[in-house]
Enzyme design. Structure first.
Site, short mmCIF file in Angstrom:
data_model
loop_
_atom_site.label_atom_id
_atom_site.label_comp_id
_atom_site.label_asym_id
_atom_site.label_seq_id
_atom_site.Cartn_x
_atom_site.Cartn_y
_atom_site.Cartn_z
N ARG A 63 26.01 -37.79 21.46
CA ARG A 63 26.35 -36.79 20.44
C ARG A 63 27.64 -36.06 20.82
O ARG A 63 28.53 -35.85 19.97
CB ARG A 63 25.19 -35.82 20.28
CG ARG A 63 23.91 -36.49 19.78
CD ARG A 63 22.69 -35.62 19.96
NE ARG A 63 22.73 -34.42 19.12
CZ ARG A 63 21.83 -33.44 19.20
NH1 ARG A 63 20.84 -33.50 20.08
NH2 ARG A 63 21.94 -32.39 18.41
N LEU A 112 14.29 -38.92 25.20
CA LEU A 112 15.16 -38.90 24.04
C LEU A 112 15.07 -37.51 23.43
O LEU A 112 14.01 -36.86 23.50
CB LEU A 112 14.73 -39.94 23.00
CG LEU A 112 14.76 -41.41 23.43
CD1 LEU A 112 14.22 -42.29 22.30
CD2 LEU A 112 16.16 -41.84 23.82
N ASP A 113 16.15 -37.03 22.82
CA ASP A 113 16.08 -35.77 22.10
C ASP A 113 14.94 -35.83 21.08
O ASP A 113 14.63 -36.90 20.55
CB ASP A 113 17.39 -35.49 21.38
CG ASP A 113 18.55 -35.25 22.34
OD1 ASP A 113 18.28 -34.84 23.48
OD2 ASP A 113 19.70 -35.49 21.93
N LYS A 114 14.38 -34.70 20.77
CA LYS A 114 13.25 -34.65 19.85
C LYS A 114 13.56 -35.38 18.54
O LYS A 114 12.72 -36.12 18.02
CB LYS A 114 12.89 -33.18 19.56
CG LYS A 114 11.74 -33.01 18.57
CD LYS A 114 11.45 -31.54 18.33
CE LYS A 114 10.33 -31.36 17.32
NZ LYS A 114 10.03 -29.92 17.07
#
Length: 335
Positions: free
Chosen positions: A260, A150-152
């Site tokens: 996103r 997952l993105d940070k």
């Protein structure tokens, strides 16, 4: 020369190799031909990069069993990261654990694995401490146990492997997209229609290599199903859009920043997104964001379901969005 695509878990600061093959390589298996031509990369390393989608030809990812063709192949290498991540006593919210795998609810602000400028405080560091030194041999030293990320600044459910057989099995599930993954996003405005599928190709933006973009050609197929679950704020005009919405997104592929990029491409970027959130939300929405102190994209990986790669048991995990998103949704509900 820049790559037409890069794999999901390779950062933009990685190196890209251009390997030119001649007519003499035409009869060879591609992984063998590239290993013989690419100095410093073993055949096994090239196969692993191919499994990650990091090797492309003519704008499309290629597999190890492909027969080599003359021309230029692009190999996207991940950035140099610490060779030996250290265990760190970082608390983890464990949803499930057995001898083969562990499922956690990752907080926003925690990177999945070490990378330049982000060498500590990652999920890898936490897992090494929680699971012990044996984890360091699973899936490579740099990213032990990590089969997806997952993105940070995206929170939510993640699974990591604790054994070689689980690592291989989970990697195969993700490669086949045989995983249930649903995310909750809070967006500026709302998508129309309220339910649908976004199907595009996603790759690196030609204008900014650190960003992903919807491409007319090249890149990789990206499919997201979405459903607008709630809308917030009456539209200013009769035919206008609401100020914000809560959207459930189900992934059928797992491209870098897929949700996103997809939501932004439809004019409903995720609130708080510092990269893809172009345009300013309505003043009441901005005030709500400021009041809650949200400083990240309002995106949460809510559901992760898969068949256990060792036991065959069907597993499904669901967690609610964390406090910052819940507080923002509460304020939006009052608009």
């Amino acid at each position: 020369m820049t790559p037409a695509l890069e794999p999901d878990d390779i950062d933009a600061d990685g190196e890209t190799l251009v390997v030119s093959l001649g007519e003499d390589a035409r009869a060879l298996r591609l992984d063998k031909a590239l290993a013989e031509a690419a100095t410093g990369l073993s055949r096994a390393r090239i196969q692993a990069l191919m499994d990650e989608g990091a090797v492309s030809f003519g704008g499309a990812a290629v597999s190890a069993k492909t027969k080599a063709l003359p021309g230029d192949y692009l190999i996207a290498l991940p950035p140099v990261i610490p060779a030996d991540p250290r265990p760190e006593a970082i608390p983890l919210t464990v949803l499930y654990e057995d001898a083969d795998l562990i499922v956690i609810d990752k907080p926003a602000g925690m990177a999945a694995h070490p990378a330049p400028g982000n060498e500590t405080g990652t999920l890898v560091n936490a897992l090494l401490n929680h699971c012990g030194a044996s984890l360091s041999g699973i899936g490579g030293v740099a990213r032990p146990g990590i089969v997806h990320r997952l993105d940070k600044d995206t929170s939510g459910v993640m699974v990591a492997a604790k054994s070689d057989r689980a690592h291989a099995g989970l990697s195969a599930l993700f490669a086949r997209h045989d995983i249930e993954r649903t995310y909750i996003a809070l967006t500026r405005g709302a998508l129309s229609p309220a339910r649908g599928r976004i199907e595009t190709r996603i790759g690196r933006s030609s204008a900014d290599r650190k960003k992903m973009a919807v491409l007319k050609s090249g890149g990789r197929e990206a499919i997201t199903d979405y459903e607008v679950e709630r809308v917030f704020g009456a539209p200013a005009k009769r035919d206008g859009a609401p100020m914000a919405a809560r959207v459930a997104c189900t992934l059928h592929t797992g491209r870098t920043h897929q949700i996103r990029v997809h939501l932004a491409s439809k004019g409903a970027p995720i609130l708080g997104d510092p990269v893809y959130g172009s345009g300013s939300p309505a003043a009441p929405v901005r005030a709500a964001i400021a009041e809650t102190g949200l400083n990240r994209q309002a995106l949460h990986a809510a559901v992760l379901g898969f068949v256990h790669p060792v036991t065959g048991e069907a597993l499904r995990f669901e967690t609610p969005p964390p406090g910052d998103m819940q507080a923002l949704e509460h304020l939006l509900d009052a608009l």
